[in-house]
Design a protein around this motif. Structure first.
Motif, PDB file in Angstrom:
ATOM      1  N   GLN A 115       0.853  -1.194   0.000  1.00  0.00           N
ATOM      2  CA  GLN A 115       0.000   0.000   0.000  1.00  0.00           C
ATOM      3  C   GLN A 115       0.890   1.245   0.000  1.00  0.00           C
ATOM      4  O   GLN A 115       1.136   1.875   1.039  1.00  0.00           O
ATOM      5  CB  GLN A 115      -0.939  -0.021   1.203  1.00  0.00           C
ATOM      6  N   ILE A 116       1.329   1.608  -1.174  1.00  0.00           N
ATOM      7  CA  ILE A 116       2.372   2.617  -1.318  1.00  0.00           C
ATOM      8  C   ILE A 116       1.913   3.989  -0.839  1.00  0.00           C
ATOM      9  O   ILE A 116       2.649   4.682  -0.118  1.00  0.00           O
ATOM     10  CB  ILE A 116       2.869   2.665  -2.775  1.00  0.00           C
ATOM     11  N   ASP A 117       0.724   4.415  -1.214  1.00  0.00           N
ATOM     12  CA  ASP A 117       0.268   5.760  -0.818  1.00  0.00           C
ATOM     13  C   ASP A 117       0.273   5.915   0.694  1.00  0.00           C
ATOM     14  O   ASP A 117       0.773   6.921   1.229  1.00  0.00           O
ATOM     15  CB  ASP A 117      -1.141   6.028  -1.354  1.00  0.00           C
ATOM     16  N   GLU A 118      -0.284   4.944   1.381  1.00  0.00           N
ATOM     17  CA  GLU A 118      -0.372   5.021   2.839  1.00  0.00           C
ATOM     18  C   GLU A 118       1.017   5.008   3.472  1.00  0.00           C
ATOM     19  O   GLU A 118       1.280   5.741   4.433  1.00  0.00           O
ATOM     20  CB  GLU A 118      -1.215   3.861   3.372  1.00  0.00           C
ATOM     21  N   LEU A 119       1.911   4.184   2.938  1.00  0.00           N
ATOM     22  CA  LEU A 119       3.259   4.107   3.492  1.00  0.00           C
ATOM     23  C   LEU A 119       4.059   5.370   3.198  1.00  0.00           C
ATOM     24  O   LEU A 119       4.858   5.819   4.024  1.00  0.00           O
ATOM     25  CB  LEU A 119       3.975   2.869   2.947  1.00  0.00           C
ATOM     26  N   MET A 120       3.826   5.980   2.040  1.00  0.00           N
ATOM     27  CA  MET A 120       4.513   7.232   1.730  1.00  0.00           C
ATOM     28  C   MET A 120       4.020   8.371   2.623  1.00  0.00           C
ATOM     29  O   MET A 120       4.806   9.249   3.004  1.00  0.00           O
ATOM     30  CB  MET A 120       4.334   7.585   0.251  1.00  0.00           C
ATOM     31  N   LEU A 121       2.738   8.371   2.964  1.00  0.00           N
ATOM     32  CA  LEU A 121       2.228   9.382   3.896  1.00  0.00           C
ATOM     33  C   LEU A 121       2.911   9.260   5.255  1.00  0.00           C
ATOM     34  O   LEU A 121       3.279  10.262   5.886  1.00  0.00           O
ATOM     35  CB  LEU A 121       0.714   9.224   4.053  1.00  0.00           C
ATOM     36  N   ILE A 122       3.093   8.019   5.707  1.00  0.00           N
ATOM     37  CA  ILE A 122       3.789   7.794   6.973  1.00  0.00           C
ATOM     38  C   ILE A 122       5.231   8.289   6.874  1.00  0.00           C
ATOM     39  O   ILE A 122       5.746   8.958   7.776  1.00  0.00           O
ATOM     40  CB  ILE A 122       3.742   6.302   7.346  1.00  0.00           C
ATOM     41  N   ALA A 123       5.900   7.947   5.755  1.00  0.00           N
ATOM     42  CA  ALA A 123       7.287   8.381   5.569  1.00  0.00           C
ATOM     43  C   ALA A 123       7.386   9.900   5.597  1.00  0.00           C
ATOM     44  O   ALA A 123       8.275  10.466   6.247  1.00  0.00           O
ATOM     45  CB  ALA A 123       7.825   7.826   4.250  1.00  0.00           C
TER      46      ALA A 123
END
Length: 394
Positions: free
Chosen positions: A179-187
């Motif tokens: 889930q790239i979008d969600e993980l990028m938001l966390i990053a």
């Protein structure tokens, strides 16, 4: 784990074996998990290397492979190296991971992800998986970082260890995008560098965009069992020209350009990809579209034949992605873990290679003391996953 009433491991093992045999009926003898298909211009391109003497780390195929790989993946630059682990290591080095930093990686991954962090004298910080993608669970990770993370001048520190948390490296397990979008938001929220371990996901896309094109710099593998192979090999993918130049420099022994002098300005690594391997890669890239079509066709056949097997399911791509189906996978239902070994034994004894998932990283002796969140799902998945024959052309 509770056992499902009336679930018979022997019966489900026989059912899995029967369906695999039916699907693989055209295959003769032992059926491996994943072997390369060398059906294009491989012989011609490798012979050209041999005929011209350009067999080592210089030659036209290295540059051609880098250019064509970058174009395929939709990034500005690709830097070819000797294997995927070297690519991951170089990603850490050029993206600013420092000794004693922590790097968030999945516990459910191949050991190369954790090793690459360790090569930089940094510390892997293990994140749990989710059943939807087998990748890092963004909801659990966000809660974990809210608890252990402390922001100081835009940088995240682990309040339990005192170390900086420098980066996050999601891995796209068996080719299925995380889930790239969600993980990028966390990053972005915690000031972490985002690096994709796309070793298994060449040809997979997330919301229409290629895996390996989202992070600041990313790694892909061309090992002999990957969807395309260079024998051994890997590459760094990035849209950052400065990082690409730095990666090229550090992976070619940090040699300063000169027609005959050997001057080096830093400790570098001899991670270059030989021209012979790149020649294989160019020929393989020319066939990748067909490989992906054939693998998706095989996955569909597996999905159909396993629909009626109780106690397990075939894993399909997440709805937001298109998977390369690198490894086709069965997942036992929770409570049916006791069938894992019987299925593996029955299929392998019959000459149909299957294998379990990797031992979770936090259960390996060299990483047992590494920082982590609760890893219940990763541990559960490792007891229930079964990879089944997935070669192109089955």
């Amino acid at each position: 784990m509770p056992v499902i009433p009336n679930f018979d491991p022997a019966a489900v093992s026989a059912s899995v074996l029967e369906r695999l045999r039916a699907t693989l009926s055209t295959q003769e003898g032992f059926v491996p998990l994943h072997v390369p298909t060398l059906a294009g211009a491989e012989w011609d391109y490798v012979k050209e290397c041999l005929d011209t003497g350009w067999v080592s780390t210089a030659g036209k195929f290295v540059e051609r492979f880098e250019l064509e790989l970058a174009a395929y993946c939709g990034v500005k630059r690709a830097v070819a190296v000797c294997n995927g682990t070297a690519a991951l290591h170089a990603c850490m080095l050029v993206s600013g991971v420092q000794p004693n930093d922590e790097v968030i990686i999945p516990s459910l991954t191949f050991v190369a992800t954790a090793n690459a962090v360790s090569y930089t004298n940094a510390v892997p910080h293990f994140a749990d998986a989710e059943e939807k993608t087998f990748g890092i669970d963004p909801t659990k990770l966000s809660s974990h970082l809210d608890r252990v993370g402390e922001m100081r001048e835009g940088r995240c520190f682990n309040r339990e260890t005192g170390r900086r948390i420098a980066a996050i490296v999601p891995m796209h397990t068996f080719g299925h995008p995380s889930q790239i979008d969600e993980l990028m938001l966390i990053a972005n929220h915690f000031g972490l560098t985002f690096i994709e371990d796309a070793a298994e996901s060449l040809g997979s896309t997330y919301k229409g965009k290629h895996c390996g094109s989202f992070g600041r710099i990313n790694a892909v593998s061309f090992n002999g069992n990957k969807i395309i192979t260079t024998g051994g090999g890997g590459a760094l993918l990035t849209n950052d020209e400065v990082l690409a130049d730095r990666a090229k420099h550090i992976t070619t022994t940090a040699k300063l350009p000169h027609p005959y002098r050997y001057d080096h300005d830093m400790v570098g690594y001899n991670y270059r990809m030989p021209n012979l391997n790149a020649a294989l890669g160019v020929a393989q890239l020319e066939q990748l579209t067909r490989f992906l079509e054939q693998k998706r066709s095989l996955a569909q056949r597996y999905k159909e034949v396993f629909e009626t097997v109780s106690g397990l399911r075939f894993i399909s791509e997440p709805e937001f992605s298109v998977s390369n189906y690198w490894f086709n996978t069965l997942l036992l239902d929770r409570g049916n873990e006791n069938a894992l070994d019987s299925i593996l034994k029955a299929t392998n004894d019959a000459g149909l290679m299957t294998r379990p998932a990797w031992t979770p990283m936090h259960q390996l002796p060299m990483f047992k003391d590494a920082p982590r969140m609760n890893l219940d799902t990763a541990e559960s998945l490792a007891q229930r996953l079964i990879n089944i024959p997935s070669s192109v052309g089955i």
